[in-house]
Motif scaffolding. Structure first.
Motif, mmCIF file in Angstrom:
data_model
loop_
_atom_site.group_PDB
_atom_site.id
_atom_site.type_symbol
_atom_site.label_atom_id
_atom_site.label_comp_id
_atom_site.label_asym_id
_atom_site.label_seq_id
_atom_site.Cartn_x
_atom_site.Cartn_y
_atom_site.Cartn_z
ATOM 1 N N ARG A 13 15.504 -12.374 -34.756
ATOM 2 C CA ARG A 13 14.217 -11.817 -35.190
ATOM 3 C C ARG A 13 13.063 -12.195 -34.263
ATOM 4 O O ARG A 13 12.100 -11.443 -34.137
ATOM 5 N N SER A 71 16.647 -5.204 -41.567
ATOM 6 C CA SER A 71 16.106 -4.342 -40.522
ATOM 7 C C SER A 71 14.949 -5.016 -39.800
ATOM 8 O O SER A 71 14.466 -6.083 -40.187
ATOM 9 N N ARG A 72 14.489 -4.368 -38.724
ATOM 10 C CA ARG A 72 13.251 -4.805 -38.090
ATOM 11 C C ARG A 72 12.101 -4.410 -38.995
ATOM 12 O O ARG A 72 12.172 -3.403 -39.709
ATOM 13 N N TYR A 73 11.037 -5.185 -38.993
ATOM 14 C CA TYR A 73 9.867 -4.894 -39.823
ATOM 15 C C TYR A 73 8.790 -4.288 -38.941
ATOM 16 O O TYR A 73 8.381 -4.878 -37.947
ATOM 17 N N TRP A 74 8.331 -3.112 -39.302
ATOM 18 C CA TRP A 74 7.337 -2.444 -38.469
ATOM 19 C C TRP A 74 6.220 -1.821 -39.295
ATOM 20 O O TRP A 74 5.296 -1.245 -38.755
ATOM 21 N N TYR A 82 8.699 -7.842 -36.558
ATOM 22 C CA TYR A 82 9.840 -8.706 -36.295
ATOM 23 C C TYR A 82 11.025 -7.849 -35.895
ATOM 24 O O TYR A 82 11.208 -6.733 -36.394
ATOM 25 N N LEU A 83 11.857 -8.371 -35.004
ATOM 26 C CA LEU A 83 13.074 -7.682 -34.615
ATOM 27 C C LEU A 83 14.091 -7.755 -35.751
ATOM 28 O O LEU A 83 13.929 -8.508 -36.710
ATOM 29 N N ALA A 84 15.157 -6.969 -35.622
ATOM 30 C CA ALA A 84 16.157 -6.897 -36.682
ATOM 31 C C ALA A 84 17.042 -8.138 -36.696
ATOM 32 O O ALA A 84 17.287 -8.781 -35.675
#
Length: 295
Positions: A13, A71-74, A82-84
């Protein structure tokens, strides 16, 4: 055309620097570019040829509004990006399809296409597709995704309710990407009905089906590039920036809370920062607390 091609990394992440390389192309689409199509088969297989007579004509799964926290948070109205994470926690409740190990690297670049033949017991359902590279140890790293609310199958402006259990051909819009899947890795798609907290949950309980084989040629189309023939771009050294203000803080907290009685899932985030104004003219401090819940 100058692009950055990401390379495989284990799910992480908070990775600061994504591994990869730059490449130049004289045109877009690049010379030698092509598409690789993989069809959904029984047994969770992605194969290069369609399945003519599937043993099981569809794969069924329950809509879980709290699914997607790997999942990634966007989005979600203010979460830090944050990355997945490792995708297996979400894949366990999704319909998944995986290719055999690749016999050569695949340089995916552009807009993947996903055509699903889907149905739902509800009038409103979303079909979410995650595409991941799976390493030899089984860890899947998400590299792109997309979703379509079935009521928007014809138009985003004029939604139409779905007829329960009717099969629709759905073209799922997928985010563009540049990603190198190494030789020996596999490609997996995971299909579900939610992407919490990125997507607002749909309002009705539902069971969703992905139909495949025969007349229902559900498939994924991956655009790819050949090996680079042009020299990569050369970059100037980083410029020295004039620092007018100074700032410091602590990394944001990110916690997942699961109520094992009610089934509610909450994502909690908090952060704190301080900015020192030029010439010691004062301080600005900020505290942020965020909570997003679905059930």
């Amino acid at each position: 055309v100058t692009v950055f091609m990401q390379e495989y990394h284990k799910p992480d992440r908070t990775l600061n620097i994504l591994p990869g390389h730059w490449r130049n192309e004289a045109d877009f689409p690049a010379e030698g570019a092509g598409e690789a199509t993989f069809y959904l088969h029984s047994g969770g297989l992605l194969a290069e040829k369609p399945q003519k007579e599937p043993a099981t004509p569809a794969d069924e799964f329950e809509y879980i509004p709290t699914l997607g926290t790997s999942s990634r948070y966007w989005s979600a109205g203010g979460l830090p990006f944050y990355l997945a994470d490792d995708q297996r926690a979400d894949e366990a409740y999704s319909a998944t399809y995986t290719t055999p190990a690749l016999d050569r690297p695949m340089r995916i670049f552009g807009w993947p296409k996903v055509i699903l033949h889907g149905s739902s017991t509800a009038k409103v359902s979303t079909f979410v597709v995650k595409i991941a590279a799976v390493a030899a140890d089984g860890s899947p790293t998400l590299f792109t995704d997309g979703s379509l609310n079935g009521t928007r199958r014809k138009s985003r402006k004029s939604p139409e309710a779905m007829n329960p259990n009717e099969v629709y051909e759905l073209s799922i819009p997928i985010q563009p990407t540049g990603w190198v899947v190494p030789k020996g890795h596999r490609i997996r798609i995971a299909i579900s009905g939610s992407d919490f907290p990125n997507l607002w949950p749909t309002p009705e309980k539902a069971r969703l089906k992905v139909h495949r084989g025969g007349e229902y040629a559900s498939r994924i189309v991956l655009p790819f590039l050949p090996e680079a023939t042009l020299a990569p771009p050369a970059f100037l050294p980083e410029p020295k920036l004039l620092q007018v203000v100074k700032g410091y803080g602590r990394p944001a907290d990110m916690k997942l809370e699961i109520d094992q009685i009610t089934g509610k899932v909450s994502l909690l985030s908090s952060g704190r920062g301080t900015t020192v104004l030029e010439d010691d003219r004062g301080l600005m401090t900020s505290d942020r607390n965020f909570r997003c819940t679905a059930s």
